[in-house]
Design a protein around this motif. Structure first.
Motif, PDB file in Angstrom:
ATOM      1  N   SER A 268      14.075   4.518  27.469  1.00 29.18           N
ATOM      2  CA  SER A 268      14.917   3.685  28.303  1.00 29.18           C
ATOM      3  C   SER A 268      14.043   3.005  29.343  1.00 29.18           C
ATOM      4  O   SER A 268      12.929   3.454  29.620  1.00 29.18           O
ATOM      5  N   ILE A 269      14.543   1.914  29.925  1.00 31.39           N
ATOM      6  CA  ILE A 269      13.752   1.137  30.879  1.00 31.39           C
ATOM      7  C   ILE A 269      14.225   1.435  32.294  1.00 31.39           C
ATOM      8  O   ILE A 269      15.412   1.381  32.585  1.00 31.39           O
ATOM      9  N   GLU A 270      13.293   1.733  33.150  1.00 32.82           N
ATOM     10  CA  GLU A 270      13.573   2.045  34.546  1.00 32.82           C
ATOM     11  C   GLU A 270      12.989   0.916  35.406  1.00 32.82           C
ATOM     12  O   GLU A 270      11.769   0.765  35.482  1.00 32.82           O
ATOM     13  N   THR A 271      13.852   0.101  35.995  1.00 36.00           N
ATOM     14  CA  THR A 271      13.394  -1.045  36.777  1.00 36.00           C
ATOM     15  C   THR A 271      13.159  -0.631  38.226  1.00 36.00           C
ATOM     16  O   THR A 271      14.016  -0.024  38.866  1.00 36.00           O
ATOM     17  N   LEU A 272      11.987  -1.000  38.772  1.00 37.06           N
ATOM     18  CA  LEU A 272      11.619  -0.658  40.138  1.00 37.06           C
ATOM     19  C   LEU A 272      12.004  -1.778  41.098  1.00 37.06           C
ATOM     20  O   LEU A 272      12.357  -2.890  40.694  1.00 37.06           O
ATOM     21  N   ALA A 273      11.896  -1.490  42.406  1.00 38.81           N
ATOM     22  CA  ALA A 273      12.322  -2.444  43.420  1.00 38.81           C
ATOM     23  C   ALA A 273      11.537  -3.746  43.376  1.00 38.81           C
ATOM     24  O   ALA A 273      12.055  -4.814  43.737  1.00 38.81           O
ATOM     25  N   ASP A 274      10.282  -3.713  42.939  1.00 32.52           N
ATOM     26  CA  ASP A 274       9.469  -4.947  42.912  1.00 32.52           C
ATOM     27  C   ASP A 274       9.672  -5.748  41.639  1.00 32.52           C
ATOM     28  O   ASP A 274       8.960  -6.722  41.386  1.00 32.52           O
ATOM     29  N   GLY A 275      10.636  -5.342  40.811  1.00 29.72           N
ATOM     30  CA  GLY A 275      10.920  -6.092  39.590  1.00 29.72           C
ATOM     31  C   GLY A 275      10.148  -5.615  38.382  1.00 29.72           C
ATOM     32  O   GLY A 275      10.386  -6.092  37.270  1.00 29.72           O
ATOM     33  N   THR A 276       9.211  -4.705  38.566  1.00 29.77           N
ATOM     34  CA  THR A 276       8.460  -4.178  37.428  1.00 29.77           C
ATOM     35  C   THR A 276       9.265  -3.090  36.740  1.00 29.77           C
ATOM     36  O   THR A 276      10.295  -2.634  37.247  1.00 29.77           O
TER      37      THR A 276
ATOM     38  N   VAL B 109      22.893 -10.583  32.478  1.00 26.26           N
ATOM     39  CA  VAL B 109      23.783 -10.766  33.626  1.00 26.26           C
ATOM     40  C   VAL B 109      25.153 -10.208  33.282  1.00 26.26           C
ATOM     41  O   VAL B 109      25.399  -9.750  32.161  1.00 26.26           O
ATOM     42  N   LEU B 110      26.083 -10.298  34.253  1.00 27.31           N
ATOM     43  CA  LEU B 110      27.414  -9.743  34.052  1.00 27.31           C
ATOM     44  C   LEU B 110      28.107 -10.379  32.847  1.00 27.31           C
ATOM     45  O   LEU B 110      28.763  -9.687  32.056  1.00 27.31           O
ATOM     46  N   ALA B 111      27.921 -11.696  32.685  1.00 34.13           N
ATOM     47  CA  ALA B 111      28.586 -12.397  31.586  1.00 34.13           C
ATOM     48  C   ALA B 111      28.119 -11.905  30.225  1.00 34.13           C
ATOM     49  O   ALA B 111      28.846 -12.045  29.226  1.00 34.13           O
ATOM     50  N   THR B 112      26.926 -11.339  30.147  1.00 36.36           N
ATOM     51  CA  THR B 112      26.397 -10.836  28.872  1.00 36.36           C
ATOM     52  C   THR B 112      26.394  -9.316  28.819  1.00 36.36           C
ATOM     53  O   THR B 112      25.718  -8.721  27.983  1.00 36.36           O
ATOM     54  N   GLY B 113      27.136  -8.670  29.748  1.00 33.22           N
ATOM     55  CA  GLY B 113      27.363  -7.236  29.632  1.00 33.22           C
ATOM     56  C   GLY B 113      26.585  -6.340  30.557  1.00 33.22           C
ATOM     57  O   GLY B 113      26.595  -5.131  30.378  1.00 33.22           O
ATOM     58  N   CYS B 114      25.909  -6.908  31.564  1.00 34.02           N
ATOM     59  CA  CYS B 114      25.158  -6.080  32.510  1.00 34.02           C
ATOM     60  C   CYS B 114      26.005  -5.852  33.757  1.00 34.02           C
ATOM     61  O   CYS B 114      26.368  -6.798  34.463  1.00 34.02           O
ATOM     62  N   PHE B 115      26.334  -4.612  34.053  1.00 35.01           N
ATOM     63  CA  PHE B 115      27.228  -4.277  35.153  1.00 35.01           C
ATOM     64  C   PHE B 115      26.440  -3.835  36.376  1.00 35.01           C
ATOM     65  O   PHE B 115      25.388  -3.185  36.258  1.00 35.01           O
ATOM     66  N   ASP B 116      26.979  -4.164  37.569  1.00 36.01           N
ATOM     67  CA  ASP B 116      26.339  -3.751  38.812  1.00 36.01           C
ATOM     68  C   ASP B 116      26.446  -2.245  38.977  1.00 36.01           C
ATOM     69  O   ASP B 116      27.439  -1.619  38.599  1.00 36.01           O
ATOM     70  N   GLY B 117      25.439  -1.680  39.548  1.00 36.16           N
ATOM     71  CA  GLY B 117      25.396  -0.254  39.778  1.00 36.16           C
ATOM     72  C   GLY B 117      24.039   0.113  40.330  1.00 36.16           C
ATOM     73  O   GLY B 117      23.233  -0.759  40.661  1.00 36.16           O
ATOM     74  N   SER B 118      23.772   1.370  40.428  1.00 44.49           N
ATOM     75  CA  SER B 118      22.479   1.816  40.916  1.00 44.49           C
ATOM     76  C   SER B 118      21.942   2.886  39.957  1.00 44.49           C
ATOM     77  O   SER B 118      22.234   4.069  40.103  1.00 44.49           O
ATOM     78  N   PRO B 119      21.177   2.451  38.931  1.00 43.63           N
ATOM     79  CA  PRO B 119      20.742   1.070  38.667  1.00 43.63           C
ATOM     80  C   PRO B 119      21.808   0.295  37.889  1.00 43.63           C
ATOM     81  O   PRO B 119      22.829   0.854  37.478  1.00 43.63           O
ATOM     82  N   ARG B 120      21.566  -1.015  37.652  1.00 45.88           N
ATOM     83  CA  ARG B 120      22.430  -1.814  36.821  1.00 45.88           C
ATOM     84  C   ARG B 120      22.394  -1.270  35.387  1.00 45.88           C
ATOM     85  O   ARG B 120      21.386  -0.746  34.944  1.00 45.88           O
ATOM     86  N   PHE B 121      23.498  -1.396  34.656  1.00 44.90           N
ATOM     87  CA  PHE B 121      23.558  -0.782  33.339  1.00 44.90           C
ATOM     88  C   PHE B 121      24.412  -1.614  32.394  1.00 44.90           C
ATOM     89  O   PHE B 121      25.193  -2.488  32.813  1.00 44.90           O
ATOM     90  N   GLN B 122      24.279  -1.318  31.100  1.00 46.02           N
ATOM     91  CA  GLN B 122      25.146  -1.873  30.078  1.00 46.02           C
ATOM     92  C   GLN B 122      25.648  -0.739  29.204  1.00 46.02           C
ATOM     93  O   GLN B 122      25.038   0.337  29.127  1.00 46.02           O
ATOM     94  N   ASN B 123      26.775  -0.961  28.555  1.00 40.91           N
ATOM     95  CA  ASN B 123      27.372   0.033  27.668  1.00 40.91           C
ATOM     96  C   ASN B 123      27.051  -0.360  26.228  1.00 40.91           C
ATOM     97  O   ASN B 123      27.539  -1.358  25.723  1.00 40.91           O
ATOM     98  N   LEU B 124      26.229   0.445  25.563  1.00 39.86           N
ATOM     99  CA  LEU B 124      25.827   0.150  24.189  1.00 39.86           C
ATOM    100  C   LEU B 124      26.642   0.914  23.150  1.00 39.86           C
ATOM    101  O   LEU B 124      26.371   0.813  21.956  1.00 39.86           O
ATOM    102  N   THR B 125      27.648   1.670  23.582  1.00 41.70           N
ATOM    103  CA  THR B 125      28.485   2.377  22.624  1.00 41.70           C
ATOM    104  C   THR B 125      29.120   1.384  21.659  1.00 41.70           C
ATOM    105  O   THR B 125      29.707   0.387  22.068  1.00 41.70           O
ATOM    106  N   GLY B 126      28.980   1.646  20.379  1.00 38.14           N
ATOM    107  CA  GLY B 126      29.502   0.741  19.365  1.00 38.14           C
ATOM    108  C   GLY B 126      28.556  -0.365  18.967  1.00 38.14           C
ATOM    109  O   GLY B 126      28.870  -1.159  18.067  1.00 38.14           O
ATOM    110  N   THR B 127      27.363  -0.425  19.600  1.00 41.63           N
ATOM    111  CA  THR B 127      26.382  -1.473  19.297  1.00 41.63           C
ATOM    112  C   THR B 127      25.458  -1.014  18.182  1.00 41.63           C
ATOM    113  O   THR B 127      25.104   0.165  18.085  1.00 41.63           O
TER     114      THR B 127
END
Length: 748
Positions: free
Chosen positions: A549-557, A611-629
């Protein structure tokens, strides 16, 4: 049978193969050409058997099939095995092997793949060890679905078995050479025979070199290439009529060069958001596009590796029983040097690199007891011990994504296993198998990049059992039906990568991955066994799937972290056929229909630019739901086919015309990420030549990727390096462009 043109054997040749093992199996190509019956043997159940009588989903690939499909390197095996997909990366450790859509995406040391690899029956501790040429292969078997019962904890999705050339009772010389118009050249040979009536030998060696198909405009060098040298020797001593020892040793040395061209980039994208650092400044001379084969890197990204191993095989016959012992030791080292920014920018951000080393060692001991394979009540029993160790120093910087750490990990495994096959009613056989094991894992991690360096250490132990149940019905001598239920297991591990800290240490090991598999199959032969047609249905559920899984840091890396991502189901159909239409014409093919879906993955990392329109939800961290994908690296359809026509030209000479086709439907390399989407494609290869009637020599001219179709076996979304603007890089395959060459081989 299987994918690719299976060579025909006479009945006598098949019997000899079963009696004498690989030495006879590798002589299949010299079978009587007047007989068109197709017989292929496999060792899937730890004994030599006719593949049509084995109630498993297994494919056997011969050296001739590899040549016809243009496969000379491990990472290209997916071209001849439709259920197998191998995704290359900037270096072998980050590559991924998956079967039926299931593999392990992991960069840390000590993390096993869901697909195990063995060489001459001995497992590889480090899958990167397999990413080399295939110079002295006698045959390759691809076992699909969980194989944990007979082959252990690293085979929860399947197994790739590589068998190499074995000593023979007669003197044989085999040699091959290849030269291409894009500067690839190489050769290999093996010599085998008797020293005296009790002692036999094999010695084989190979060398290959390819500059690559990407040009670094910064220094004018060709990259994305590889160089490999290897050697293997075996001594076989028949101490008594019932006791035989085979001692073998191998050595490998090689290197790769890295080049990942940008195929897409937004016009205003800036390297690390530094003003003025647009692509025409950071990548001077590079024309970014879908067919780009140039880069501009101010650091020589590359890997170099070396390793050696030894094995002692002991065969003891006690009456009708056979006791087999396998003792092995292996060491391997891979150094990686990568250009993190992938540019030649003159600002400090353009000089970010990473340097690391992987070191592995492995000791194994296996003892098997085998009953006669022809009895109505058959069994294989065994014990297994393995001790594995890894070391990994790693440093990245000096400007961004800083890292400086040193990690070690090790494991100790003890297991007992067995399988019983009982023909309790004529033509009806039941199978019961099981494995019980205990594993201990341990680690250390030192982070030197902190203001005050810190270290952690830990260990864990786990017990596990797996089993297989099956029923096989031989309806006629040429029709067999089977059904099976099997469980799989992949052991717990630690995520020893950048970002490891006290929280990860306190969380303990990542949980084991388990699987439950149902299979139904039919194996058939027609027209005097000149044609085979086999179908397998499978349905497998994975729980606590281990994935990156990808863990995004505060500096964008981004950091990459292994975790248990939930559940996955993979089901589908596998088709395999081969036909010896005439003595001169052979046609074969295989195809896989695959439906691999995440059944539970509610909190997954968003892909770059989502982004939100393509399935990325706000949170800490931001996430998407891949169930069924649909799972990554899991094409819905994949297939291959080949045809060989070898008519007699004279009494001593045959012509040879070979054609092959490979197809793959569309696939995502990162879930839902449009920047990592590869559309469907087909690749055609063609060759023509002549061979001696007894196959003692053969010469061919070949063209691979005949219609010059471009495709990508791996895509990387690098938006994080370019101010969160579109920036996509590709790993180019060996046959990204059409190329031609000459092959010549002798076999005496």
């Amino acid at each position: 049978m299987a994918a690719g043109g299976a060579q025909a054997q006479t009945n006598d040749a098949a019997a000899t193969a079963a009696a004498t093992g690989m030495a006879a199996a590798q002589s299949v190509a010299k079978a009587d050409q007047e007989n068109v019956e197709i017989i292929v043997t496999t060792t899937a159940q730890k004994r030599f058997e006719n593949i049509q009588n084995v109630p498993l989903a297994v494919q056997v690939v011969t050296p001739a099939q590899l040549e016809a499909q243009g496969v000379r390197h491990f990472q290209d095996l997916g071209k001849v095995a439709p259920s197998l997909t191998i995704r290359p990366a900037e270096h072998p450790v980050n590559s991924n092997v998956s079967l039926r859509g299931v593999g392990t995406f992991a960069f840390g040391i000590g993390v096993e793949s869901s697909v195990a690899v063995t060489v001459d029956g001995v497992p590889l501790a480090f899958q990167a060890r397999a990413f080399t040429d295939l110079p002295d292969v006698a045959m390759i078997e691809v076992l699909r679905g969980p194989q944990s019962t007979l082959y252990g904890k690293a085979a929860s999705a399947g197994l790739i078995k590589i068998m190499t050339t074995q000593p023979t009772n007669d003197f044989h010389v085999k040699a091959n050479t290849v030269v291409t118009d894009d500067k690839e050249y190489g050769g290999n040979f093996s010599v085998t025979g008797p020293i005296n009536e009790k002692l036999g030998y094999v010695f084989s060696a190979s060398y290959s070199n390819w500059d690559g198909n990407v040009k670094n405009l910064f220094n004018g060098k060709q990259v994305n290439g590889r160089e490999n040298a290897s050697a293997r020797g075996k001594l076989k001593w028949k101490a008594t009529p019932d006791v035989t020892f085979t001692l073998s040793g191998n050595y490998i040395n090689g290197n790769t060069t890295v080049g990942r061209p940008f195929i897409r980039m937004a016009p205003g994208a800036l390297l690390r958001n530094v003003p003025g650092q647009t692509s025409n400044v950071t990548l001077p001379g590079v024309t970014i596009g879908e067919t780009n084969q140039t880069i501009s890197n101010n650091y020589d990204a590359r890997t170099k590796y070396s390793g050696w191993g030894t094995m002692l095989r002991t065969d003891i016959n006690i009456g009708k029983l056979n006791v087999l012992g396998l003792t092995s030791y292996d060491r391997f080292q891979l150094d990686d040097y990568l250009d993190v920014d992938d540019t030649s920018a003159t600002v400090p951000q353009g000089s970010n690199i990473q340097v690391g080393r992987f070191k592995s060692r492995l000791f194994t001991q296996e003892i098997r007891l085998l009953s006669p394979g022809t009895d109505a009540f058959r069994y294989a029993l065994g014990v297994y011990y393995a001790n594995t160790g890894f070391k990994r120093p790693f440093k990245r910087g000096p400007v961004f994504s800083l890292a400086d750490w040193y990690a070690t990990t090790g494991s100790r495994q003890i297991a007992i296993f067995g399988q019983i096959d009982w023909e309790f009613v004529k033509n009806l056989t039941a199978t019961v198998g099981g494995r019980a094991q205990n594993e201990r894992v341990k680690y250390t991690f030192l982070d030197k990049n902190l203001a005050v360096p810190a270290s952690w250490a830990g260990h864990a132990s786990d017990n596990a059992t797996t089993y297989r149940l099956g029923l096989q019905y031989q309806a006629t001598p040429d029709v067999m039906l089977f059904g099976s239920y099997a469980t799989g297991y992949k052991g717990q591990t630690y995520d020893l990568t950048t970002g490891f800290n006290s929280n990860r240490a306190a969380a303990g090991p990542i949980r084991p991955e388990t699987s439950k598999d149902k299979e139904l199959g039919i194996r058939t032969q027609f027209f005097g066994r000149r044609m085979t047609f086999n179908v397998t249905y499978f349905d497998t559920n994975y729980t606590d799937l281990q994935a990156q899984s990808i863990e995004t840091l505060a500096d964008g890396t981004s950091n990459f972290r292994l975790t248990n991502v939930g559940g996955l189901n993979t089901k589908g159909l596998e088709f395999e056929t081969a036909a010896r239409v005439t003595r001169d014409l052979t046609i074969s093919g295989a195809a896989t229909y695959l439906d691999a879906t995440y059944t539970s993955f509610p909190v997954a990392q968003c892909y770059a630019l989502q982004v939100l329109a393509t399935g990325c939800f706000d949170g800490s961290p931001r996430f998407q739901n891949l169930t069924g994908t649909r799972a990554v690296q899991a094409p819905e359809w994949k297939g291959s086919a080949s045809v060989e026509y070898a008519p007699a030209l004279t009494e001593k000479l045959n012509g040879v015309l070979q054609g092959s086709w490979q197809y793959q439907s569309s696939v995502y390399y990162v879930s839902r990420d449009p920047q990592t989407f590869q559309g469907a494609f087909s690749i055609f290869n063609l060759s023509a030549g002549v061979r001696d009637h007894g196959r003692r020599w053969e010469a061919n001219i070949f063209v691979n990727n005949l219609f010059d179709k471009q495709y990508y076996p791996s895509l990387v979304n690098s938006a994080g390096n370019f101010g969160n603007q579109v920036a996509t890089q590709a790993i180019l395959p060996r046959d990204f462009r059409r190329y031609a060459g000459i092959r010549f081989g002798v076999n005496y």
